[in-house]
Design a protein around this motif. Structure first.
Motif, PDB file in Angstrom:
ATOM      1  N   ASN A 156     100.123  80.928  38.321  1.00  0.00           N
ATOM      2  CA  ASN A 156     101.152  80.696  38.492  1.00  0.00           C
ATOM      3  C   ASN A 156     102.048  81.597  39.426  1.00  0.00           C
ATOM      4  O   ASN A 156     102.848  81.291  40.221  1.00  0.00           O
ATOM      5  N   GLU A 157     101.629  83.041  38.959  1.00  0.00           N
ATOM      6  CA  GLU A 157     102.043  84.114  39.884  1.00  0.00           C
ATOM      7  C   GLU A 157     101.662  83.916  41.406  1.00  0.00           C
ATOM      8  O   GLU A 157     102.389  83.869  42.351  1.00  0.00           O
ATOM      9  N   ILE A 158     100.329  83.373  41.675  1.00  0.00           N
ATOM     10  CA  ILE A 158     100.024  83.256  42.973  1.00  0.00           C
ATOM     11  C   ILE A 158     100.888  81.978  43.440  1.00  0.00           C
ATOM     12  O   ILE A 158     101.225  82.146  44.664  1.00  0.00           O
ATOM     13  N   ALA A 159     100.905  80.810  42.931  1.00  0.00           N
ATOM     14  CA  ALA A 159     101.898  79.769  43.401  1.00  0.00           C
ATOM     15  C   ALA A 159     103.318  80.121  43.684  1.00  0.00           C
ATOM     16  O   ALA A 159     103.816  79.772  44.631  1.00  0.00           O
ATOM     17  N   SER A 160     103.746  81.106  42.987  1.00  0.00           N
ATOM     18  CA  SER A 160     105.218  81.485  43.128  1.00  0.00           C
ATOM     19  C   SER A 160     105.167  82.339  44.115  1.00  0.00           C
ATOM     20  O   SER A 160     106.284  82.194  45.017  1.00  0.00           O
ATOM     21  N   GLN A 161     104.239  83.303  44.505  1.00  0.00           N
ATOM     22  CA  GLN A 161     104.227  84.028  45.820  1.00  0.00           C
ATOM     23  C   GLN A 161     104.019  83.122  46.993  1.00  0.00           C
ATOM     24  O   GLN A 161     104.726  83.580  47.960  1.00  0.00           O
ATOM     25  N   LEU A 162     103.197  82.282  47.082  1.00  0.00           N
ATOM     26  CA  LEU A 162     103.023  81.473  47.945  1.00  0.00           C
ATOM     27  C   LEU A 162     104.188  80.602  48.246  1.00  0.00           C
ATOM     28  O   LEU A 162     104.617  80.483  49.638  1.00  0.00           O
ATOM     29  N   ASP A 163     104.889  80.217  47.470  1.00  0.00           N
ATOM     30  CA  ASP A 163     105.998  79.403  47.565  1.00  0.00           C
ATOM     31  C   ASP A 163     107.074  80.095  48.375  1.00  0.00           C
ATOM     32  O   ASP A 163     107.928  79.520  49.156  1.00  0.00           O
ATOM     33  N   SER A 164     107.293  81.269  48.094  1.00  0.00           N
ATOM     34  CA  SER A 164     108.371  82.272  48.497  1.00  0.00           C
ATOM     35  C   SER A 164     107.959  82.667  49.793  1.00  0.00           C
ATOM     36  O   SER A 164     108.884  82.391  50.689  1.00  0.00           O
ATOM     37  N   ILE A 165     106.917  82.796  50.307  1.00  0.00           N
ATOM     38  CA  ILE A 165     106.258  83.008  51.663  1.00  0.00           C
ATOM     39  C   ILE A 165     106.761  82.078  52.443  1.00  0.00           C
ATOM     40  O   ILE A 165     107.101  81.875  53.595  1.00  0.00           O
ATOM     41  N   PHE A 166     106.405  80.621  51.780  1.00  0.00           N
ATOM     42  CA  PHE A 166     106.428  79.206  52.707  1.00  0.00           C
ATOM     43  C   PHE A 166     107.818  79.147  52.824  1.00  0.00           C
ATOM     44  O   PHE A 166     108.294  78.764  53.918  1.00  0.00           O
ATOM     45  N   ARG A 167     108.783  79.287  51.981  1.00  0.00           N
ATOM     46  CA  ARG A 167     110.096  78.963  51.882  1.00  0.00           C
ATOM     47  C   ARG A 167     111.246  79.958  52.621  1.00  0.00           C
ATOM     48  O   ARG A 167     112.302  79.586  52.934  1.00  0.00           O
ATOM     49  N   ASN A 168     110.407  81.148  52.930  1.00  0.00           N
ATOM     50  CA  ASN A 168     111.405  82.081  53.399  1.00  0.00           C
ATOM     51  C   ASN A 168     110.752  82.726  54.727  1.00  0.00           C
ATOM     52  O   ASN A 168     110.768  83.890  54.818  1.00  0.00           O
ATOM     53  N   ILE A 169     110.075  81.880  55.569  1.00  0.00           N
ATOM     54  CA  ILE A 169     109.530  82.354  56.908  1.00  0.00           C
ATOM     55  C   ILE A 169     110.874  82.700  57.867  1.00  0.00           C
ATOM     56  O   ILE A 169     111.539  81.775  58.135  1.00  0.00           O
ATOM     57  N   ILE A 170     110.787  84.069  58.154  1.00  0.00           N
ATOM     58  CA  ILE A 170     111.986  84.343  59.081  1.00  0.00           C
ATOM     59  C   ILE A 170     111.142  85.064  60.432  1.00  0.00           C
ATOM     60  O   ILE A 170     111.375  84.692  61.432  1.00  0.00           O
ATOM     61  N   ASN A 171     110.165  86.110  59.998  1.00  0.00           N
ATOM     62  CA  ASN A 171     109.507  86.736  60.718  1.00  0.00           C
ATOM     63  C   ASN A 171     108.139  86.583  60.503  1.00  0.00           C
ATOM     64  O   ASN A 171     107.587  86.612  59.540  1.00  0.00           O
ATOM     65  N   LEU A 172     107.344  85.852  61.604  1.00  0.00           N
ATOM     66  CA  LEU A 172     105.872  85.346  61.591  1.00  0.00           C
ATOM     67  C   LEU A 172     105.170  86.633  61.121  1.00  0.00           C
ATOM     68  O   LEU A 172     104.292  86.547  60.469  1.00  0.00           O
ATOM     69  N   ASP A 173     105.343  87.828  61.833  1.00  0.00           N
ATOM     70  CA  ASP A 173     104.537  88.907  61.438  1.00  0.00           C
ATOM     71  C   ASP A 173     104.779  89.411  59.895  1.00  0.00           C
ATOM     72  O   ASP A 173     103.563  89.707  59.368  1.00  0.00           O
ATOM     73  N   GLU A 174     105.763  89.144  59.635  1.00  0.00           N
ATOM     74  CA  GLU A 174     105.872  89.723  58.087  1.00  0.00           C
ATOM     75  C   GLU A 174     105.352  88.580  57.296  1.00  0.00           C
ATOM     76  O   GLU A 174     104.796  88.928  56.223  1.00  0.00           O
ATOM     77  N   ALA A 175     105.467  87.321  57.516  1.00  0.00           N
ATOM     78  CA  ALA A 175     104.778  86.158  56.777  1.00  0.00           C
ATOM     79  C   ALA A 175     103.267  86.480  56.939  1.00  0.00           C
ATOM     80  O   ALA A 175     102.601  86.151  55.704  1.00  0.00           O
ATOM     81  N   ARG A 176     102.824  86.795  57.770  1.00  0.00           N
ATOM     82  CA  ARG A 176     101.375  87.176  58.129  1.00  0.00           C
ATOM     83  C   ARG A 176     100.990  88.248  57.036  1.00  0.00           C
ATOM     84  O   ARG A 176      99.782  88.129  56.430  1.00  0.00           O
ATOM     85  N   LYS A 177     101.672  89.261  56.880  1.00  0.00           N
ATOM     86  CA  LYS A 177     101.467  90.419  56.219  1.00  0.00           C
ATOM     87  C   LYS A 177     101.483  90.148  54.441  1.00  0.00           C
ATOM     88  O   LYS A 177     100.637  90.383  53.819  1.00  0.00           O
ATOM     89  N   SER A 178     102.340  89.383  54.255  1.00  0.00           N
ATOM     90  CA  SER A 178     102.693  88.881  52.837  1.00  0.00           C
ATOM     91  C   SER A 178     101.526  87.860  52.846  1.00  0.00           C
ATOM     92  O   SER A 178     100.957  87.938  51.635  1.00  0.00           O
ATOM     93  N   LEU A 179     101.185  86.947  53.430  1.00  0.00           N
ATOM     94  CA  LEU A 179     100.034  85.967  53.163  1.00  0.00           C
ATOM     95  C   LEU A 179      98.758  86.712  53.130  1.00  0.00           C
ATOM     96  O   LEU A 179      97.891  86.688  52.234  1.00  0.00           O
ATOM     97  N   SER A 180      98.432  88.064  53.614  1.00  0.00           N
ATOM     98  CA  SER A 180      97.320  89.049  53.604  1.00  0.00           C
ATOM     99  C   SER A 180      97.444  89.632  52.319  1.00  0.00           C
ATOM    100  O   SER A 180      96.257  89.411  51.726  1.00  0.00           O
ATOM    101  N   LYS A 181      98.387  89.824  51.721  1.00  0.00           N
ATOM    102  CA  LYS A 181      98.578  90.839  50.606  1.00  0.00           C
ATOM    103  C   LYS A 181      98.175  89.526  49.442  1.00  0.00           C
ATOM    104  O   LYS A 181      97.480  89.845  48.505  1.00  0.00           O
ATOM    105  N   LEU A 182      98.627  88.304  49.469  1.00  0.00           N
ATOM    106  CA  LEU A 182      98.191  87.071  48.483  1.00  0.00           C
ATOM    107  C   LEU A 182      96.669  86.953  48.707  1.00  0.00           C
ATOM    108  O   LEU A 182      96.123  86.958  47.586  1.00  0.00           O
TER     109      LEU A 182
END
Length: 240
Positions: A156-182
């Motif tokens: 559920n934590e994985i799903a929650s983090q993924l949902d947050s990344i998906f719904r809050n894309i402002i900067n694609l570089d930051e999205a990439r970093k967040s997805l890498s951490k996930l």
């Protein structure tokens, strides 16, 4: 459960030492397998997780017990055979106890590929074959409190983090970093990795983000991301 790679045999277990310890066990039933080098090598090979249920070891009531795949009383010649030893939590070790795996074979994650024997559905394991069925039953791998609930919370934590990344894309570089951490949190060294990786790769949001970052216009899906994606996908189980 995920496929594990057995680490190099500890230097302590020379042929002479193995013979000495085996003879000592046969004569006295002493716990000859309890040695720091053996324990450390086993923990390292499983990333400090139970080889069977993937719960984290060396915390609270989940301290490692050295498990004999072929039980030591029935097969004393294997009492310190490196290929016969696994890191296990107390719960799984007690459940398996003196099960004769020659008569009733179960999945050995150092030998077998769990994906060939298990389906996954709603944080529970289901058998693909008889070996999978025996493994689930004998080890109680759908223990609601000790296994199903922790799998749910972690997934559920994985799903929650993924949902947050998906719904809050402002900067694609930051999205990439967040997805890498996930992705890093869904690797083989994470508790319940089979469930985490299956959860991540089964989400349409992940596939959309992956394709976006891989697109020619964006081009942020580099070799590191590809490797993390590949390694985590190898841990997934088929859904029932």
């Amino acid at each position: 459960m995920i496929k594990l790679e057995r680490s190099k045999k500890p230097a302590y277990l020379t042929a002479e030492k193995v013979e000495e310890l085996t003879n000592k066990f046969k004569a006295t039933k002493a716990s000859v397998w309890k040695h720091a080098e053996i324990g450390e090598a086993l923990l390292d090979s499983s990333s400090f997780k139970c080889a069977y249920c993937e719960c984290p070891l060396q915390i609270e009531d989940s301290y490692m017990q050295i498990e004999h795949f072929k039980d030591k009383d029935t097969y004393p010649d294997y009492v310190v055979d490196w290929e016969n030893l696994l890191p296990s939590c107390q719960r799984c070790n007690r459940k398996k106890w003196t099960l004769d795996v020659v008569i009733e074979p179960i999945v050995n994650p150092y030998v077998d590929y769990p994906k060939n024997h298990f389906f996954l559905e709603e944080f529970r394991l289901y058998a693909k074959d008889l070996k999978g069925e025996i493994t689930i039953s004998k080890l109680d791998l759908n223990d609601d409190k000790r296994l199903v609930l922790p799998r749910f919370l972690a997934s559920n934590e994985i799903a929650s983090q993924l949902d947050s990344i998906f719904r809050n894309i402002i900067n694609l570089d930051e999205a990439r970093k967040s997805l890498s951490k996930l992705l890093n949190s869904c690797q083989a060294d994470s508790p319940y990795a089979a469930f985490l990786s299956t959860c991540l790769h089964g989400k349409k949001e992940y596939q959309i983000l992956k394709e976006l970052l891989k697109s020619e216009e964006i081009n942020l899906w580099d070799d590191e991301m590809e490797e993390l994606d590949f390694r985590s996908k190898q841990l997934t189980l088929d859904r029932r």
